[in-house]
Design a protein around this motif. Structure first.
Motif, short mmCIF file in Angstrom:
data_model
loop_
_atom_site.label_atom_id
_atom_site.label_comp_id
_atom_site.label_asym_id
_atom_site.label_seq_id
_atom_site.Cartn_x
_atom_site.Cartn_y
_atom_site.Cartn_z
N GLU A 30 6.24 12.73 7.04
CA GLU A 30 6.68 11.58 7.81
C GLU A 30 6.10 11.57 9.22
O GLU A 30 6.18 10.57 9.92
N ASN A 31 5.50 12.68 9.64
CA ASN A 31 4.88 12.73 10.96
C ASN A 31 3.45 12.23 10.97
O ASN A 31 2.84 12.13 12.02
N ILE A 32 2.89 11.96 9.80
CA ILE A 32 1.57 11.34 9.73
C ILE A 32 1.76 9.85 10.00
O ILE A 32 2.53 9.18 9.31
N ILE A 33 1.06 9.35 11.00
CA ILE A 33 1.29 7.97 11.44
C ILE A 33 0.71 6.98 10.45
O ILE A 33 -0.43 7.11 10.01
N GLY A 34 1.49 5.98 10.11
CA GLY A 34 0.97 4.90 9.28
C GLY A 34 1.96 4.44 8.22
O GLY A 34 2.53 5.25 7.51
N HIS A 35 2.14 3.11 8.16
CA HIS A 35 2.98 2.51 7.12
C HIS A 35 2.26 1.37 6.40
O HIS A 35 2.89 0.57 5.71
N SER A 36 0.95 1.31 6.59
CA SER A 36 0.17 0.29 5.89
C SER A 36 0.05 0.67 4.42
O SER A 36 0.26 1.82 4.02
N GLU A 37 -0.31 -0.29 3.60
CA GLU A 37 -0.41 -0.04 2.16
C GLU A 37 -1.43 1.05 1.82
O GLU A 37 -1.13 1.92 0.99
N PRO A 38 -2.62 1.07 2.45
CA PRO A 38 -3.57 2.17 2.14
C PRO A 38 -3.01 3.55 2.46
O PRO A 38 -3.23 4.50 1.72
N MET A 39 -2.26 3.65 3.58
CA MET A 39 -1.71 4.95 3.95
C MET A 39 -0.54 5.35 3.05
O MET A 39 -0.34 6.54 2.76
N LEU A 40 0.23 4.39 2.58
CA LEU A 40 1.32 4.71 1.66
C LEU A 40 0.78 5.30 0.37
O LEU A 40 1.39 6.21 -0.22
N LYS A 41 -0.38 4.83 -0.06
CA LYS A 41 -1.02 5.40 -1.25
C LYS A 41 -1.45 6.85 -0.99
O LYS A 41 -1.30 7.72 -1.85
N VAL A 42 -1.97 7.09 0.21
CA VAL A 42 -2.37 8.45 0.58
C VAL A 42 -1.16 9.37 0.58
O VAL A 42 -1.19 10.49 0.07
#
Length: 510
Positions: free
Chosen positions: A192-204
């Motif tokens: 949860e400390n990795i920044i990002g809530h966009s769809e590409p990052m959610l897949k990562v």
């Protein structure tokens, strides 16, 4: 006189043996046991006993005693019996005949009541007593000399015990510090400390949560500056080998000869400058994780050596003949098109398949524009700490410009821009004009992506917006057409023109 000289000579010889034993590599308990045996056999001091003080309750427990069949579970409380008196008084006590000493409790039941008894404190810095050395002489001759001799032995033991305890305290502090740092690392690299809530990052996130559970090879792919190392850290510190080492190496930074030595280690004399044996990263990362960054840059000749380690977990140090076997989890990263490199013969196909077991594709920043506000806030907080805790504020007008940029350098470029803007800002306020002063707006027209970035709409009646930000926001939403912006703000064109002039707003030409 002859007997006294013989006694002195014997005591000097005994002190030499005691000091030798204390300087040996034996553990402390064996050292103390050996000292009591020396006192018994060479100095006629029988039933030697060493007690050590318990740090928690000040009681004394028997650490070592010379003799068989003796109850070693006996404990002495402060002030209890003769041993307790020595502890309280902190000085040597000599009893000429045990039977005449009312404080002697005879709890061990081994001492002859008709013979003397000597007890000396193990005193360290500032007179602190950490224990007691006691023994029973075989007769009453030269009791004063025997007492001074026992004090000398007690001082040697006290110094050694104090050194061991200091080392144990230091080790405990280091272990606690290590555990604290490990916990901090794990906390910093939680998913949860990795920044990002966009769809590409959610897949990562979905992929790295799954892959962290297993001891499989991971290949992180993506452009430079997309956060590949951050993901590698997160995988390690959320895996079963999180308690093991995490080592990293940039494969592009070293030529083959140094790369081989760095990864596999070398033996003494393996090459010019190898003045001693050195362990390599694979050996040091045993039961942990090794992160190989820019793995696509290694030469064809070295690829075969790396393949062997990945397949067999075996290697030899440079200049060595002994085969070493390790258990290391490999996380590799590259920004190259490995499929094209394989087709062009630049990268071994078998190594490619060995590395590409579980690929993770990091999206470029231009494909996750909606993450920029959160990323910018995180990076500004870090820049603030680097600048001595200086407060920094990113205005909405500046943020909108950031969200329109192409970001060919990804997150690393974003951090660079923000640091530059922080330096150029007055009072730590980063607004649209500060961002423009870094040269960013000029690049937007040249680097604009095919698909325009989403416009960040704002509530123009938000009370937290100052007047300058409100006017800029209206102009942004209206494509810098002043008449349209005036209508949004319930102003006349003359009023908004006046505001633009008095608020010193640089008008963007569309």
């Amino acid at each position: 006189m002859n007997d006294r000289a013989t006694l002195v000579e014997s005591e000097l010889d005994t002190l030499f043996l005691v000091s030798q034993l204390l300087n040996s590599t034996h553990d402390m308990r064996n050292k103390l046991k050996g000292i009591l045996e020396i006192l018994h056999k060479r100095s006629g001091l029988h039933f030697g006993m060493i007690t050590l003080r318990d740090i928690d309750d000040d009681s004394m427990s028997i650490c070592e005693i010379y003799g068989d069949g003796i109850d070693r579970s006996v404990r002495y409380q402060p002030g209890e019996g003769l041993v307790g008196a020595i502890l309280d008084e902190g000085c040597t006590i000599v009893v000429e005949r045990i039977a005449d000493e009312p404080r002697f409790l005879s709890r061990l039941g081994v001492y002859n009541p008709d013979l003397p008894f000597i007890g000396s404190p193990l005193a360290v810095e500032q007179g602190e007593v950490v224990g007691i050395l006691a023994a029973q002489p075989c007769d009453t001759s030269f009791l004063g000399e025997r007492a001074r001799f026992l004090e000398m032995v007690a001082n040697l033991i006290a110094h050694s015990v104090n050194s061991v305890r200091a080392m144990e305290r230091k080790q405990t502090e280091l272990v606690n510090e290590r555990d604290f740092l490990k916990q901090a690392l794990v906390k910093n690299y939680r998913f949860e400390n990795i920044i990002g809530h966009s769809e590409p990052m959610l897949k990562v996130f979905d992929i790295i949560r799954q892959v962290a559970k297993w001891h499989t090879t991971v290949l992180i792919r993506g452009e430079s500056g997309t956060g590949k190392e951050v993901v590698a850290n997160a995988i390690h510190f959320n895996s079963n080998c999180a308690s093991g080492p995490f080592l990293k190496l940039n494969c592009a930074a070293l030529p083959d000869t140094l790369l081989e030595s760095e990864l596999f280690g070398h033996e003494k004399g393996a090459f010019s400058g190898a003045i001693g044996q050195r362990k390599g990263r694979f050996e040091l990362a045993d039961n942990g994780t090794l992160f190989l960054d820019e793995v696509g840059e290694i030469s064809a000749s070295f690829q075969a050596k790396l393949l062997r380690v990945l397949q067999e977990g075996e290697f030899e140090r440079v200049g060595g003949v002994r085969t070493l076997k390790v258990n290391v989890r490999i996380i590799a990263a590259t920004n190259r098109n490995l499929e094209k490199d394989v087709a062009d013969g630049l990268f071994r196909e078998d190594l490619y398949y060995r590395l590409n077991v579980m690929p993770i594709n990091m999206p470029p920043l231009r494909d996750r524009i909606e993450d920029i506000p959160e990323l910018a806030a995180f990076l500004l907080n870090r820049i603030s700490k680097q600048q001595g805790g200086r407060p920094l504020e990113l205005k909405e007008s500046a943020l909108r410009i950031l969200m329109k940029h192409n970001w060919s350098g990804n997150v690393r470029e974003l951090e660079n821009r923000l640091e530059r803007a922080a330096i150029m800002s007055q009072g730590g306020i980063i607004d649209r004009d500060v961002i423009i002063s870094t040269g960013l707006e000029d690049e937007i027209s040249f680097n604009r992506p095919q698909q325009s970035a989403p416009i960040r709409m704002m509530d123009l009646h938000d009370e937290e917006l100052d007047e300058r930000e409100r006017v800029i926001a209206a102009l942004e939403q209206c494509g810098w057409v002043q008449a349209k912006a005036a209508r949004l703000l319930d102003m006349t064109p003359r009023q908004i023109a006046y505001r633009i002039q008095t608020l010193n707003i640089s008008v963007k030409q569309i």
